[in-house]
Design a protein around this motif. Sequence first.
Motif, short mmCIF file in Angstrom:
data_model
loop_
_atom_site.label_atom_id
_atom_site.label_comp_id
_atom_site.label_asym_id
_atom_site.label_seq_id
_atom_site.Cartn_x
_atom_site.Cartn_y
_atom_site.Cartn_z
N LEU A 1 62.12 -56.81 -73.65
CA LEU A 1 61.97 -55.36 -73.74
C LEU A 1 60.54 -54.92 -74.05
CD1 LEU A 1 65.23 -54.63 -75.74
CD2 LEU A 1 64.80 -54.04 -73.37
N ASN A 2 59.71 -55.84 -74.54
CA ASN A 2 58.35 -55.46 -74.94
C ASN A 2 57.49 -55.02 -73.76
OD1 ASN A 2 58.36 -55.88 -77.87
ND2 ASN A 2 58.80 -58.01 -77.35
N HIS A 3 57.77 -55.53 -72.56
CA HIS A 3 57.00 -55.10 -71.40
C HIS A 3 57.32 -53.64 -71.06
CE1 HIS A 3 55.22 -58.98 -70.38
NE2 HIS A 3 56.35 -59.51 -70.80
N LEU A 4 58.59 -53.25 -71.18
CA LEU A 4 58.94 -51.85 -70.96
C LEU A 4 58.36 -50.96 -72.05
CD1 LEU A 4 62.68 -52.11 -69.85
CD2 LEU A 4 60.68 -51.75 -68.40
N ALA B 1 62.84 -51.31 -78.55
CA ALA B 1 62.47 -52.68 -78.18
C ALA B 1 62.76 -53.65 -79.31
CB ALA B 1 61.00 -52.74 -77.78
N LEU B 2 62.43 -53.25 -80.54
CA LEU B 2 62.62 -54.12 -81.69
C LEU B 2 64.10 -54.41 -81.93
CD1 LEU B 2 61.62 -55.61 -84.22
CD2 LEU B 2 61.68 -53.41 -85.43
N ILE C 1 70.29 -57.03 -76.93
CA ILE C 1 70.73 -55.95 -76.05
C ILE C 1 69.83 -55.91 -74.82
CG2 ILE C 1 71.02 -53.46 -75.81
CD1 ILE C 1 73.06 -54.76 -77.63
N LYS C 2 70.44 -55.93 -73.65
CA LYS C 2 69.69 -55.90 -72.40
C LYS C 2 69.98 -54.59 -71.67
CE LYS C 2 68.52 -60.18 -73.20
NZ LYS C 2 67.16 -60.53 -73.68
N PRO C 3 68.94 -53.87 -71.26
CA PRO C 3 69.18 -52.61 -70.57
C PRO C 3 69.61 -52.84 -69.13
CG PRO C 3 66.84 -53.10 -70.60
CD PRO C 3 67.52 -54.18 -71.40
N VAL C 4 70.48 -52.00 -68.64
CA VAL C 4 70.81 -51.95 -67.21
C VAL C 4 70.19 -50.64 -66.69
CG1 VAL C 4 72.64 -51.84 -65.49
CG2 VAL C 4 72.91 -53.27 -67.54
N MET C 5 69.24 -50.79 -65.75
CA MET C 5 68.46 -49.65 -65.30
C MET C 5 68.56 -49.51 -63.79
SD MET C 5 65.06 -50.41 -67.65
CE MET C 5 64.42 -48.74 -67.53
N HIS C 6 68.16 -48.33 -63.31
CA HIS C 6 68.06 -48.17 -61.86
C HIS C 6 66.89 -47.26 -61.52
CE1 HIS C 6 70.35 -44.21 -60.69
NE2 HIS C 6 69.79 -44.07 -61.86
N VAL C 7 66.61 -47.15 -60.23
CA VAL C 7 65.63 -46.18 -59.74
C VAL C 7 66.43 -44.99 -59.25
CG1 VAL C 7 63.86 -45.72 -58.02
CG2 VAL C 7 63.92 -47.93 -59.16
N ASP C 8 66.16 -43.81 -59.82
CA ASP C 8 66.98 -42.64 -59.53
C ASP C 8 66.56 -41.94 -58.24
OD1 ASP C 8 64.70 -41.13 -60.13
OD2 ASP C 8 65.42 -40.52 -62.11
N ASP C 9 67.19 -40.81 -57.96
CA ASP C 9 66.93 -40.10 -56.70
C ASP C 9 65.49 -39.63 -56.58
OD1 ASP C 9 69.54 -40.42 -55.88
OD2 ASP C 9 70.21 -38.49 -56.69
N ALA D 1 73.89 -53.91 -72.07
CA ALA D 1 74.81 -55.04 -72.08
C ALA D 1 74.40 -55.97 -73.21
CB ALA D 1 74.78 -55.77 -70.74
N ARG D 2 75.39 -56.65 -73.80
CA ARG D 2 75.11 -57.58 -74.89
C ARG D 2 74.96 -58.98 -74.29
NH1 ARG D 2 76.26 -57.89 -80.43
NH2 ARG D 2 75.89 -55.65 -80.42
N GLY D 3 73.72 -59.43 -74.20
CA GLY D 3 73.45 -60.77 -73.68
C GLY D 3 73.02 -60.76 -72.23
N ARG D 4 72.32 -61.83 -71.87
CA ARG D 4 71.73 -61.93 -70.54
C ARG D 4 72.77 -61.97 -69.43
NH1 ARG D 4 67.21 -60.96 -67.38
NH2 ARG D 4 66.78 -62.68 -65.98
N LYS D 5 73.77 -62.86 -69.56
CA LYS D 5 74.73 -63.00 -68.48
C LYS D 5 75.51 -61.71 -68.25
CE LYS D 5 78.33 -65.91 -66.50
NZ LYS D 5 79.16 -67.13 -66.64
#
Length: 290
Positions: free
Chosen positions: A170-173, A184-185, A192-200, A210-214
């Motif tokens: 998260l530190n890069h974001l 980030a901390l 915690i991993k963010p699920v993101m998208h590129v919007d309209d 989401a909790r965890g990488r997988k």
Amino acid sequence: MRDFVIMTDSCCDLTDQMARELELEVVPLSLHMGDHLYQNWLDGRDIPFEEFYARIRAGELATTSAVSVGEFEAHMRPILAQGKDILYIGFSSALSTTYQSAVIAADDLRSEFPDARIFVVDSLCASLGQGLLLYLCAQQKKEGHSIGEVRSFAEATKGNICHWFTVDDLNHLKRGGRISAATALFGTMLAIKPVMHVDDGGHLTPVSKARGRKASLMALVDRMEETAVDPAHGTVFISHGDCEGDALLVADEIVRRFDNHDIHLNFVGPVIGNHSGPGTLALFFVGSKR
């Protein structure tokens, strides 16, 4: 009917081989790292992708540069001099000034080549989302459609190019101003991993967590299951920040759920990877909506 060239920039993150097969003209963005200026060529000739990510993991910092007006003119002029038209489909204007540079270059060159058609499309896409739009447009060109028809197709299709991604660090974001230092901390502490998208509008937008990488990787495929127009047969692109194993995991899940084998993988290039970081995993497909 005059021949035309589809031009783009290196933030499309296509493999060099695919870009050549699609007959694309690709203009590189740039990366400043250490005492060197590297151009983000698709074949990694200036800085190999693995080297870039190794240096980022070691703590090196980099800055990125958009394509300048002069660079666009240098790439466009020889094509126009051959009597060909140009359709430029570029990196989202919400994420870079590259699109604006292309607009200015096209305006400048129209007076020099009054018979030429130079169209500039803001893809509102990034990475292999931009690459997927280009792939579809190149198919239209191969089918014999005119530059005007392919331009219209690009404008009509770009809003349906779905971008879903997650990051490992998260530190890069945080450095890019996408999330706060506190987020980030605590996100790092709690895995915690963010699920993101590129919007309209072509912006990077957090949607869920989401909790965890997988779990975050499977969440990307869940989004595909919800909105993909043809999950069993549509072309799927996956880009990764030097984490091919995770990309293959997502690809395997797509095969398992949809029996879709039309899946293409490549690196997130250094320009975008500088902001998203190692461990970024992004999934792209055509959906009913973004």
